[in-house]
Design a protein around this motif. Sequence first.
Motif, mmCIF file in Angstrom:
data_model
loop_
_atom_site.group_PDB
_atom_site.id
_atom_site.type_symbol
_atom_site.label_atom_id
_atom_site.label_comp_id
_atom_site.label_asym_id
_atom_site.label_seq_id
_atom_site.Cartn_x
_atom_site.Cartn_y
_atom_site.Cartn_z
ATOM 1 N N TYR A 94 78.324 -28.859 38.869
ATOM 2 C CA TYR A 94 78.278 -27.659 39.720
ATOM 3 C C TYR A 94 79.574 -27.539 40.522
ATOM 4 O O TYR A 94 80.195 -26.468 40.578
ATOM 5 C CB TYR A 94 77.101 -27.745 40.706
ATOM 6 N N SER A 98 82.483 -24.566 40.253
ATOM 7 C CA SER A 98 82.824 -23.728 41.406
ATOM 8 C C SER A 98 84.247 -23.976 41.878
ATOM 9 O O SER A 98 84.883 -23.083 42.413
ATOM 10 C CB SER A 98 81.843 -23.976 42.552
ATOM 11 N N THR A 131 75.080 -24.193 35.991
ATOM 12 C CA THR A 131 76.181 -24.801 36.747
ATOM 13 C C THR A 131 77.412 -23.919 36.809
ATOM 14 O O THR A 131 78.208 -24.026 37.733
ATOM 15 C CB THR A 131 76.619 -26.135 36.105
ATOM 16 N N ARG A 222 80.049 -17.747 43.941
ATOM 17 C CA ARG A 222 79.124 -17.763 42.788
ATOM 18 C C ARG A 222 79.417 -16.553 41.895
ATOM 19 O O ARG A 222 79.408 -16.670 40.674
ATOM 20 C CB ARG A 222 77.651 -17.741 43.247
#
Lengths: 397, 86
Positions: A94, A98, A131, A222
């Motif tokens: 994850y 990001s 993810t 996100r």
Amino acid sequence: MKGKTAILEGSRAVAEAVRACRPDVISVYPITPQTHILEDLARFVSSGQLKSQFVRADSEFSAASIVYGASAAGARAYTASASQGLLLMNEVIYAMASTRLPVVLTAVNRAISAPITIQPDHQDTMSLRDTGALQIHVESLQEAYDAHVQSFRIAEDPEVLLPIFICMDGWVLSHSYEPVTVFPDEAISEFAGTFQPVQKLDPAKPLTYGSYADQDVLMEYRYALMLAQEKAREKIRSVTKEYKEVFGHFDGDLIDTHRTEDAEIILVAMGSMVSTIRAAVDELRAEGRKVGLVKVRTFRPFPEEEIIKACGKAPLIAVLDKSLSVNTGGILATEIKAAFYGNPVQPVIVPFMAGLGGKEVNRRVIKEIVDIACRAGDKQGPRGDTIWMGLDHGFFS
Amino acid sequence: MMDLLLGGVCKAGESKKLETGKWRSFRPVVDRNKCIKCGKCADYCPDSCMEIKEDGAEVNLYYCKGCLICIRECPVKAITKEVEEK
Ligand code: SF4
Ligand code: SF4
């Protein structure tokens, strides 16, 4: 370009591709059944055929963290894992996505405990589907080789910058032997290029990785992943096209199709099962049955438009799943149903659980699925229950 | 506001802009007449926002998140809390 064709083990084919792509850093934690890949790479490093930092980790969490750090420092980074190992990496993946770190990871698909198992299914990478990492599912050893070569370019593209999983079924692909055409390392290296990071850890220009963000921007980060995966669509199309031009191989871009033109029933699946379906479709076609195949090659980005277009006017679709969202059903089937929502053509979609936990899916099972789907077609609406192939009902009595 | 780059990365030192004081629901108030300038509050403050000045401890309210650890640690009970109303 002419390559050399040899009978290779799946893991070896992957190691050959990764060696030629010259990662700067490889982190390893051995978990069955991906161990052979890293063993081969270790051999290449010790013999001097590959100049990489080969870092052994104390767990998959560390193995993922090492390539996170390496990628942040601007290195081309690679690792491999499977099953429980992927779950242990989950938190880091994850963060990797990001933070926009384009690590390449071979995910040798295997079921999740308990009971403890080493059999192949897609539950591990499906658990990591949110993810932000890209996922390419391969059906053969040649495709495993090809996809690894393509993966570095896709992941490291400045407009993409996402980790990528090359997913291959455990045992069925990782430990089987098939003819694989391998190209000269120089040609592969040239195709794979080098990683040109847009930012990196540098003592001269210090940066903070993993900084804090409040509610005002977290959603934006996100959403940035959504945009990056859209860019990845175009990149996957162009890289696979270029690979075909240079090396003459094409295994599909986001999807691949087989005899879908006038099909009255289309089977949709991912991974090694696809090769089996190809053979079954040819046999059924020879009997005059209008069956076709859509292979979902990239589960992320999810190719909804391509799937809908490939299914055309086919009234019946059977989706074969090797992963389960408990109480909902097969994960691929759920996403396919969602893709068809609002579409002018509304085929009947029949979800099948086939191969979960390594349960046998051979041509006979595929043909059975076609027969059941044709019968279920009348009753099975878009919310129809999953049909579990080979489930032993006696087990529950 | 912090200036974040691609992937939430930022220039070193950027977090100085992060106003953790916005999180506060209680504000520590130092009674300078009681304060003996022992520096315990500064040592224990997790956000390093107590400074010991000439006439006693002073709270940096841009960073003070109102955890009130300083109240607990002050040996002479020179710090009290007030409800933050803003
Ligand atoms: S309340 Fe907490 S943050 Fe504020 S000064 Fe006291 S110890 Fe520091
Ligand atoms: S702990 Fe209390 S007495 Fe010591 S410096 Fe802080 S406020 Fe003053």
